[in-house]
Write an enzyme that holds these catalytic residues in place. Structure first.
Site, PDB file in Angstrom:
ATOM      1  N   ASP A  50       0.952  -1.211   0.101  1.00  0.00           N
ATOM      2  CA  ASP A  50       0.120  -0.104   0.114  1.00  0.00           C
ATOM      3  C   ASP A  50       0.709   1.224   0.031  1.00  0.00           C
ATOM      4  OD1 ASP A  50      -1.921   1.972   0.603  1.00  0.00           O
ATOM      5  OD2 ASP A  50      -3.112   0.854   1.663  1.00  0.00           O
TER       6      ASP A  50
ATOM      7  N   GLU B  23      -1.211  -0.988  -4.261  1.00  0.00           N
ATOM      8  CA  GLU B  23      -2.421  -0.153  -3.929  1.00  0.00           C
ATOM      9  C   GLU B  23      -2.368   1.496  -3.762  1.00  0.00           C
ATOM     10  OE1 GLU B  23      -5.235   0.092  -0.094  1.00  0.00           O
ATOM     11  OE2 GLU B  23      -4.682  -1.788  -0.725  1.00  0.00           O
TER      12      GLU B  23
ATOM     13  N   GLU C 222     -10.043   3.861  -2.272  1.00  0.00           N
ATOM     14  CA  GLU C 222     -10.236   4.000  -0.867  1.00  0.00           C
ATOM     15  C   GLU C 222     -10.658   5.602  -0.671  1.00  0.00           C
ATOM     16  OE1 GLU C 222      -7.401   4.637   3.268  1.00  0.00           O
ATOM     17  OE2 GLU C 222      -6.878   2.739   1.691  1.00  0.00           O
TER      18      GLU C 222
ATOM     19  N   HIS D 178     -12.793  -0.879   1.888  1.00  0.00           N
ATOM     20  CA  HIS D 178     -11.579  -0.489   2.674  1.00  0.00           C
ATOM     21  C   HIS D 178     -11.948  -1.125   4.042  1.00  0.00           C
ATOM     22  CE1 HIS D 178      -9.549   2.747   4.969  1.00  0.00           C
ATOM     23  NE2 HIS D 178      -8.573   2.030   4.774  1.00  0.00           N
TER      24      HIS D 178
END
Length: 398
Positions: free
Chosen positions: A221, A247, A275, A325
Site C-alpha cells: 500500500d 495499492e 479508498e 476498505h
C-alpha cells in the site's frame, strides 16, 4: 414508524495494551516535504501502566416505536455536520425509506459530494440500515439477499506495526500462524527518498516473502504517495517477491495516471485503489478509464451501504473486483456476504485499526483462522458494550 431523534454521543473507556500501540505510520502524500516526512506516528493518549484512553463518537437514529440504529465511530467534524445539517432532514421521516433519505441528504449537500459531508451521509445511511435490520429482526446481509457463502477470507493489514526488518518478520510469522493467507504492508518511502528509500522498500517486502513463504499473498500500500515512474520502477523491483497488488500508487484525482500504471503494470501484479474516492459517480469515472483492477471504496466514506450496492453493480458491469476498505469492517462484512465471491473475494482487516474502531462493540467482527463468518445479530451488529464505557456525553453544537 418515524425518526424521533438523531444523536451523536461520545464514549470513553480504557484499553489495556502493553507497550507502544502505534509503532509506525504509513507514508503520506505530504511527505514530499521534509518537515512532514520527519513526523512520527500519532500516539493514543496513554493512562500509564500499559493502558490507553479510547474515545469514540457514535451516531444513534432513534424512532418513535423504540427501534434505534447505530453507526460509528465517526469524527467530531462528522457529528457537527450531522447535527447542524442532516438531522433536521431526517427527523419525522420514515427510517425504512433509505433510498429517499440518501437522495435528500445528497441533494441538500451540493458542496458535500465528497469529503466530510459525504462521510457524514455514509454514517447516517449505515445507521439507517442497522435500524432497518433491527426492525425486521435480521442481519443486514439478509435484507441484501445473502448470505451467498459460509465464510470469506480476510487479509491482515499491518498498518501501525514496526517496519524494522526483524520486527516485521516476527509480526508476519504471527499473522500466518493466526490463519491469514494474505497480508498487506505499508512501506514508508517514496519518490523523494532516493535510491536508499527504494532499497528499504524492497528489503521490507523481501523479508516478508522470506518469512511467509510462497503460499501467502503480500500486498503493498503506497497510500497515494508515489507517482507513475516510481510505481512502475517499484513493480519491477518487487516482481521477484510476487506482490498480489500495489495499492493507491497515486492521488485519487489522477484517473489517467492510474490508467497508465495499470496499462503498463506487469501482468502478474494488480493495481488497486479508490479508498479515497466517493459515490458511484466518482468510482465510475475511474472504472470508465480502466484505472485499476480492483476497487476499495470505504463504506463509511463513499456513501454508506445504499451507495456501495450501486458501486458493487458498477464493479460487476466492468468485471472488476470490489474489496471495501477495512476501516468499516462490520458494514463491509454484510455487503460482502450479499455479493458473489468473484466480486468481493476478500475482507480487509486492519489489525490495529479494528482494535480501536470496534473497541466499544459488544459483537465485533474478528476473523477466526483467517476467515469471517456471517454475523448473527440483527442489523449491523452495532450494540455497544456497557462494560467498556466509562463515560459518555451527548455532543451538541447549538
Amino acid at each position: 414508524m418515524k425518526i424521533a431523534a438523531v444523536r451523536c454521543v461520545e464514549y470513553s473507556g480504557t484499553m489495556d495494551h502493553p507497550g507502544v500501540f502505534w509503532e509506525e505510520r504509513l507514508i503520506r502524500p505530504v511527505d514530499i516535504y521534509p518537515q512532514f516526512r520527519a513526523e512520527g506516528p500519532t500516539f493514543l493518549p496513554s493512562t500509564g501502566a500499559g493502558a490507553y484512553r479510547i474515545t469514540s463518537v457514535f451516531v444513534h437514529i432513534e424512532t418513535d416505536d423504540g427501534v434505534t440504529g447505530t453507526a460509528g465511530p465517526i469524527t467530531r467534524e462528522q457529528a457537527h455536520i450531522i447535527e447542524t445539517g442532516f438531522a433536521p432532514l431526517l427527523v419525522s421521516q420514515d427510517p425504512l425509506a433509505t433510498e429517499y433519505l440518501w437522495d435528500v441528504m445528497y441533494r441538500s449537500a451540493v458542496h458535500g459530494r465528497k469529503g466530510v459531508e459525504m462521510m457524514a451521509i455514509s454514517a447516517l445511511d449505515c445507521a439507517l440500515w442497522d435500524l432497518k435490520g433491527r426492525h425486521f429482526g435480521v442481519p443486514v446481509y439478509v435484507l441484501l439477499g445473502g448470505p451467498v457463502r459460509d465464510s470469506i477470507p480476510a487479509y491482515a493489514s499491518a498498518l501501525g506495526y514496526s517496519l524494522d526488518l526483524d520486527a516485521a518478520r516476527e509480526r508476519a510469522a504471527e499473522i500466518v500462524a493466526q490463519g491469514f493467507s494474505a497480508t498487506k504492508w505499508f512501506p514508508r518511502h517514496g519518490p523523494t527518498d532516493g535510491k536508499a528509500g527504494m532499497e528499504a522498500n524492497v528489503a521490507l517486502i523481501a523479508a516478508l516473502r522470506d518469512t511467509v513463504g510462497p503460499g501467502v499473498d503480500i500486498m503493498v500500500d503506497a497510500w497515494m504517495s508515489w507517482d507513475v515512474p516510481y510505481a512502475l520502477r517499484m513493480a519491477d523491483r518487487l516482481a521477484e517477491y510476487a506482490p498480489r497488488w500495489i495499492e493507491e500508487p497515486v492521488l485519487p484525482d489522477k484517473p489517467h495516471s492510474y490508467a497508465e500504471i495499470t496499462r503498463r503494470m506487469r501482468s502478474d501484479i494488480l493495481v488497486s485503489g479508490a479508498e479515497h474516492e466517493y459515490t458511484r459517480w466518482g468510482i465510475h469515472q475511474l472504472m470508465a478509464v480502466g484505472a485499476m483492477h480492483l476497487y476499495q471504496p470505504d463504506t463509511y466514506w463513499a456513501g454508506g451501504i445504499s451507495e456501495m450496492l450501486k458501486i458493487a453493480a458498477l464493479a460487476s458491469a466492468y468485471d472488476v473486483q470490489l474489496i471495501p476498505h477495512g476501516h468499516s469492517v462490520p458494514a463491509n462484512t454484510h455487503i460482502s456476504f450479499a455479493q458473489p465471491p468473484t466480486l468481493t473475494p476478500m475482507v480487509e482487516y486492519l489489525l490495529k485499526w479494528n482494535t480501536i474502531h470496534q473497541w466499544f462493540l459488544a459483537h465485533p467482527v474478528h476473523p477466526v483462522d483467517g476467515e469471517v463468518t456471517p454475523p448473527t445479530e440483527p442489523g449491523l451488529g452495532m450494540d455497544l458494550d456497557d462494560n467498556k464505557i466509562e463515560s459518555r456525553r451527548e455532543l451538541s453544537f447549538a
